[in-house]
Design a protein around this motif. Structure first.
Motif, PDB file in Angstrom:
ATOM      1  N   LYS A 141      -7.781  18.577   9.706  1.00  0.00           N
ATOM      2  CA  LYS A 141      -7.896  18.179   8.291  1.00  0.00           C
ATOM      3  C   LYS A 141      -7.301  19.232   7.339  1.00  0.00           C
ATOM      4  O   LYS A 141      -7.886  19.576   6.317  1.00  0.00           O
ATOM      5  CB  LYS A 141      -9.366  17.916   7.925  1.00  0.00           C
ATOM      6  N   LEU A 142      -6.109  19.730   7.694  1.00  0.00           N
ATOM      7  CA  LEU A 142      -5.425  20.688   6.832  1.00  0.00           C
ATOM      8  C   LEU A 142      -4.852  20.026   5.586  1.00  0.00           C
ATOM      9  O   LEU A 142      -4.510  20.711   4.617  1.00  0.00           O
ATOM     10  CB  LEU A 142      -4.304  21.396   7.599  1.00  0.00           C
ATOM     11  N   ALA A 143      -4.736  18.720   5.612  1.00  0.00           N
ATOM     12  CA  ALA A 143      -4.271  17.968   4.442  1.00  0.00           C
ATOM     13  C   ALA A 143      -4.788  16.547   4.547  1.00  0.00           C
ATOM     14  O   ALA A 143      -5.214  16.097   5.616  1.00  0.00           O
ATOM     15  CB  ALA A 143      -2.749  17.987   4.346  1.00  0.00           C
ATOM     16  N   SER A 144      -4.764  15.834   3.434  1.00  0.00           N
ATOM     17  CA  SER A 144      -5.233  14.448   3.422  1.00  0.00           C
ATOM     18  C   SER A 144      -4.244  13.547   4.135  1.00  0.00           C
ATOM     19  O   SER A 144      -3.043  13.798   4.147  1.00  0.00           O
ATOM     20  CB  SER A 144      -5.430  13.972   1.981  1.00  0.00           C
ATOM     21  N   CYS A 145      -4.762  12.507   4.746  1.00  0.00           N
ATOM     22  CA  CYS A 145      -3.929  11.549   5.492  1.00  0.00           C
ATOM     23  C   CYS A 145      -3.656  10.328   4.617  1.00  0.00           C
ATOM     24  O   CYS A 145      -4.592   9.689   4.131  1.00  0.00           O
ATOM     25  CB  CYS A 145      -4.641  11.126   6.772  1.00  0.00           C
ATOM     26  N   SER A 146      -2.397   9.991   4.445  1.00  0.00           N
ATOM     27  CA  SER A 146      -2.034   8.919   3.517  1.00  0.00           C
ATOM     28  C   SER A 146      -2.610   7.567   3.917  1.00  0.00           C
ATOM     29  O   SER A 146      -2.920   6.741   3.061  1.00  0.00           O
ATOM     30  CB  SER A 146      -0.511   8.829   3.395  1.00  0.00           C
ATOM     31  N   GLU A 147      -2.789   7.346   5.219  1.00  0.00           N
ATOM     32  CA  GLU A 147      -3.281   6.040   5.666  1.00  0.00           C
ATOM     33  C   GLU A 147      -4.747   5.811   5.298  1.00  0.00           C
ATOM     34  O   GLU A 147      -5.224   4.676   5.334  1.00  0.00           O
ATOM     35  CB  GLU A 147      -3.085   5.881   7.187  1.00  0.00           C
ATOM     36  N   LEU A 148      -5.473   6.873   4.939  1.00  0.00           N
ATOM     37  CA  LEU A 148      -6.884   6.732   4.591  1.00  0.00           C
ATOM     38  C   LEU A 148      -7.117   6.484   3.106  1.00  0.00           C
ATOM     39  O   LEU A 148      -8.228   6.168   2.695  1.00  0.00           O
ATOM     40  CB  LEU A 148      -7.653   7.988   5.023  1.00  0.00           C
ATOM     41  N   HIS A 149      -6.063   6.657   2.309  1.00  0.00           N
ATOM     42  CA  HIS A 149      -6.136   6.397   0.859  1.00  0.00           C
ATOM     43  C   HIS A 149      -7.272   7.185   0.201  1.00  0.00           C
ATOM     44  O   HIS A 149      -8.036   6.658  -0.603  1.00  0.00           O
ATOM     45  CB  HIS A 149      -6.305   4.901   0.590  1.00  0.00           C
ATOM     46  N   LEU A 150      -7.357   8.464   0.563  1.00  0.00           N
ATOM     47  CA  LEU A 150      -8.353   9.358  -0.011  1.00  0.00           C
ATOM     48  C   LEU A 150      -7.684  10.302  -1.009  1.00  0.00           C
ATOM     49  O   LEU A 150      -6.459  10.384  -1.053  1.00  0.00           O
ATOM     50  CB  LEU A 150      -9.031  10.160   1.107  1.00  0.00           C
ATOM     51  N   PRO A 151      -8.446  10.999  -1.835  1.00  0.00           N
ATOM     52  CA  PRO A 151      -7.838  11.966  -2.760  1.00  0.00           C
ATOM     53  C   PRO A 151      -6.933  12.956  -2.026  1.00  0.00           C
ATOM     54  O   PRO A 151      -7.281  13.441  -0.943  1.00  0.00           O
ATOM     55  CB  PRO A 151      -9.054  12.665  -3.370  1.00  0.00           C
ATOM     56  N   CYS A 152      -5.793  13.249  -2.599  1.00  0.00           N
ATOM     57  CA  CYS A 152      -4.793  14.088  -1.938  1.00  0.00           C
ATOM     58  C   CYS A 152      -5.161  15.569  -2.019  1.00  0.00           C
ATOM     59  O   CYS A 152      -5.636  16.044  -3.044  1.00  0.00           O
ATOM     60  CB  CYS A 152      -3.414  13.873  -2.568  1.00  0.00           C
ATOM     61  N   TYR A 153      -4.956  16.264  -0.926  1.00  0.00           N
ATOM     62  CA  TYR A 153      -5.103  17.716  -0.906  1.00  0.00           C
ATOM     63  C   TYR A 153      -4.239  18.266   0.222  1.00  0.00           C
ATOM     64  O   TYR A 153      -3.851  17.549   1.141  1.00  0.00           O
ATOM     65  CB  TYR A 153      -6.558  18.136  -0.697  1.00  0.00           C
ATOM     66  N   SER A 154      -3.893  19.527   0.138  1.00  0.00           N
ATOM     67  CA  SER A 154      -3.141  20.203   1.190  1.00  0.00           C
ATOM     68  C   SER A 154      -3.492  21.685   1.155  1.00  0.00           C
ATOM     69  O   SER A 154      -3.220  22.371   0.176  1.00  0.00           O
ATOM     70  CB  SER A 154      -1.633  20.032   1.004  1.00  0.00           C
ATOM     71  N   LYS A 155      -4.095  22.176   2.225  1.00  0.00           N
ATOM     72  CA  LYS A 155      -4.451  23.586   2.294  1.00  0.00           C
ATOM     73  C   LYS A 155      -3.198  24.456   2.408  1.00  0.00           C
ATOM     74  O   LYS A 155      -3.170  25.577   1.882  1.00  0.00           O
ATOM     75  CB  LYS A 155      -5.401  23.827   3.467  1.00  0.00           C
ATOM     76  N   LEU A 156      -2.166  23.943   3.059  1.00  0.00           N
ATOM     77  CA  LEU A 156      -0.915  24.697   3.161  1.00  0.00           C
ATOM     78  C   LEU A 156      -0.271  24.865   1.789  1.00  0.00           C
ATOM     79  O   LEU A 156       0.136  25.971   1.407  1.00  0.00           O
ATOM     80  CB  LEU A 156       0.065  23.998   4.114  1.00  0.00           C
ATOM     81  N   LYS A 157      -0.192  23.782   1.039  1.00  0.00           N
ATOM     82  CA  LYS A 157       0.416  23.858  -0.293  1.00  0.00           C
ATOM     83  C   LYS A 157      -0.430  24.719  -1.236  1.00  0.00           C
ATOM     84  O   LYS A 157       0.120  25.428  -2.084  1.00  0.00           O
ATOM     85  CB  LYS A 157       0.601  22.451  -0.867  1.00  0.00           C
ATOM     86  N   ALA A 158      -1.742  24.660  -1.086  1.00  0.00           N
ATOM     87  CA  ALA A 158      -2.615  25.480  -1.931  1.00  0.00           C
ATOM     88  C   ALA A 158      -2.367  26.961  -1.689  1.00  0.00           C
ATOM     89  O   ALA A 158      -2.370  27.770  -2.629  1.00  0.00           O
ATOM     90  CB  ALA A 158      -4.079  25.132  -1.665  1.00  0.00           C
ATOM     91  N   LEU A 159      -2.128  27.328  -0.434  1.00  0.00           N
ATOM     92  CA  LEU A 159      -1.827  28.731  -0.121  1.00  0.00           C
ATOM     93  C   LEU A 159      -0.437  29.112  -0.613  1.00  0.00           C
ATOM     94  O   LEU A 159      -0.249  30.193  -1.190  1.00  0.00           O
ATOM     95  CB  LEU A 159      -1.926  28.960   1.387  1.00  0.00           C
ATOM     96  N   LEU A 160       0.532  28.240  -0.402  1.00  0.00           N
ATOM     97  CA  LEU A 160       1.900  28.530  -0.850  1.00  0.00           C
ATOM     98  C   LEU A 160       1.971  28.662  -2.372  1.00  0.00           C
ATOM     99  O   LEU A 160       2.791  29.417  -2.897  1.00  0.00           O
ATOM    100  CB  LEU A 160       2.855  27.442  -0.366  1.00  0.00           C
ATOM    101  N   ALA A 161       1.117  27.942  -3.068  1.00  0.00           N
ATOM    102  CA  ALA A 161       1.095  28.014  -4.538  1.00  0.00           C
ATOM    103  C   ALA A 161       0.678  29.394  -5.033  1.00  0.00           C
ATOM    104  O   ALA A 161       0.906  29.728  -6.204  1.00  0.00           O
ATOM    105  CB  ALA A 161       0.159  26.950  -5.100  1.00  0.00           C
ATOM    106  N   LYS A 162       0.095  30.214  -4.151  1.00  0.00           N
ATOM    107  CA  LYS A 162      -0.308  31.565  -4.522  1.00  0.00           C
ATOM    108  C   LYS A 162       0.805  32.588  -4.258  1.00  0.00           C
ATOM    109  O   LYS A 162       0.594  33.804  -4.388  1.00  0.00           O
ATOM    110  CB  LYS A 162      -1.580  31.955  -3.767  1.00  0.00           C
ATOM    111  N   VAL A 163       1.976  32.089  -3.867  1.00  0.00           N
ATOM    112  CA  VAL A 163       3.156  32.931  -3.663  1.00  0.00           C
ATOM    113  C   VAL A 163       4.021  32.863  -4.921  1.00  0.00           C
ATOM    114  O   VAL A 163       4.292  31.771  -5.434  1.00  0.00           O
ATOM    115  CB  VAL A 163       3.957  32.449  -2.433  1.00  0.00           C
ATOM    116  N   ASP A 164       4.463  33.991  -5.412  1.00  0.00           N
ATOM    117  CA  ASP A 164       5.265  34.041  -6.635  1.00  0.00           C
ATOM    118  C   ASP A 164       6.660  33.446  -6.412  1.00  0.00           C
ATOM    119  O   ASP A 164       7.250  33.620  -5.340  1.00  0.00           O
ATOM    120  CB  ASP A 164       5.416  35.485  -7.123  1.00  0.00           C
ATOM    121  N   ASP A 165       7.154  32.765  -7.424  1.00  0.00           N
ATOM    122  CA  ASP A 165       8.550  32.293  -7.511  1.00  0.00           C
ATOM    123  C   ASP A 165       8.907  31.166  -6.549  1.00  0.00           C
ATOM    124  O   ASP A 165      10.066  30.754  -6.483  1.00  0.00           O
ATOM    125  CB  ASP A 165       9.535  33.460  -7.283  1.00  0.00           C
ATOM    126  N   ILE A 166       7.946  30.652  -5.817  1.00  0.00           N
ATOM    127  CA  ILE A 166       8.234  29.577  -4.862  1.00  0.00           C
ATOM    128  C   ILE A 166       8.305  28.239  -5.584  1.00  0.00           C
ATOM    129  O   ILE A 166       7.635  28.019  -6.596  1.00  0.00           O
ATOM    130  CB  ILE A 166       7.157  29.544  -3.753  1.00  0.00           C
TER     131      ILE A 166
END
Length: 247
Positions: A141-166
């Motif tokens: 469950k590192l990210a939401s699955c589109s087939e379940l139609h649940l609120p979207c989230y991504s732990k990978l993207k959340a971490l990458l968002a803490k990197v400057d200039d990306i």
């Protein structure tokens, strides 16, 4: 906390730079990390091929190797899922396995859920596309699955968002399989290659300069296709970005 670093066997042999980046990310956060020298394969390739007797031997070896750590951290969603979801049949109310099962984390899961990192203090000035591998995506469950139609989230993207200039590019298909699947890539090579090419095309279509993810096995599969076709796309494990490496 006492952390045991588990490095998948294929990464140890083929992608040492991603392994060292994993260690660097953890040490940059001043965590106490040890690498047990007796560790070996988790048994996933054998499980995919139906070799249950070999998996059982490796499962007991893994548990005995890591049972005394507070946390076990690995840069591979599929290997972590193997331990958490597919070892149980070899253990009967075994307290050591139950401890390992609840202590093992894929590194993005660990950084996001346990450490709750605020910043990595690194810069990565490139356009990045995130590939969500199936094991990490649907079993951990590192990210939401589109087939379940649940609120979207991504732990990978959340971490990458803490990197400057990306710049994280949005893809057409966030959670489509790359086609690797371990031995599937051998037994169904044409289908596997076609699926991988679809994932690559999605990244190129959105002008990604780098493809990243939490499973080097999936990235390895697509890197081979990228190199064969001489595509303008680099492949990096997510820990290499979080450690501040450049392309």
């Amino acid at each position: 906390m006492k952390i045991g670093l588990f490095i998948p066997c294929y990464m140890n042999e083929l992608y040492p730079q991603a392994c060292m980046a994993t260690l660097k990310v953890l040490e940059n956060l001043n965590l106490n990390v040890s690498y047990p020298m007796q560790q070996t394969c988790c048994g996933q390739p054998m499980a995919n091929s139906g070799c249950a007797k070999d998996v059982k031997e490796l499962a007991y070896h893994f548990v005995n190797t890591f049972k005394d750590f507070d946390y076990i951290v690995a840069p591979s969603g599929s290997c972590v899922a193997m331990v958490k979801e597919h070892y149980a049949e070899f253990f009967d109310d075994n307290s050591d396995y139950e401890k390992v099962k609840t202590s093992i984390y894929e590194i993005c899961e660990f950084l996001h859920d346990i450490i709750k990192v605020d910043s990595f203090n690194v810069s990565f000035p490139y356009k990045v596309g995130v590939h969500n591998s199936c094991h990490g995506h649907r079993e951990l469950k590192l990210a939401s699955c589109s087939e379940l139609h649940l609120p979207c989230y991504s732990k990978l993207k959340a971490l990458l968002a803490k990197v400057d200039d990306i710049e994280i590019v949005e893809l057409d298909r966030d959670d489509e399989c790359c086609g690797f699947g371990g031995t599937f890539a051998v037994t169904e090579d044409a289908i596997s290659a076609a699926m991988g090419k679809d994932r690559i095309a999605d990244h190129i279509r959105h002008n990604a300069e780098v493809m990243t993810g939490a499973d080097m096995s999936c990235l390895m599969h697509m890197e081979g296709l990228i190199n064969k076709e001489k595509q303008p796309l680099k492949v990096m494990h997510i820990t290499q970005i979080l450690a501040g490496e450049r392309i």
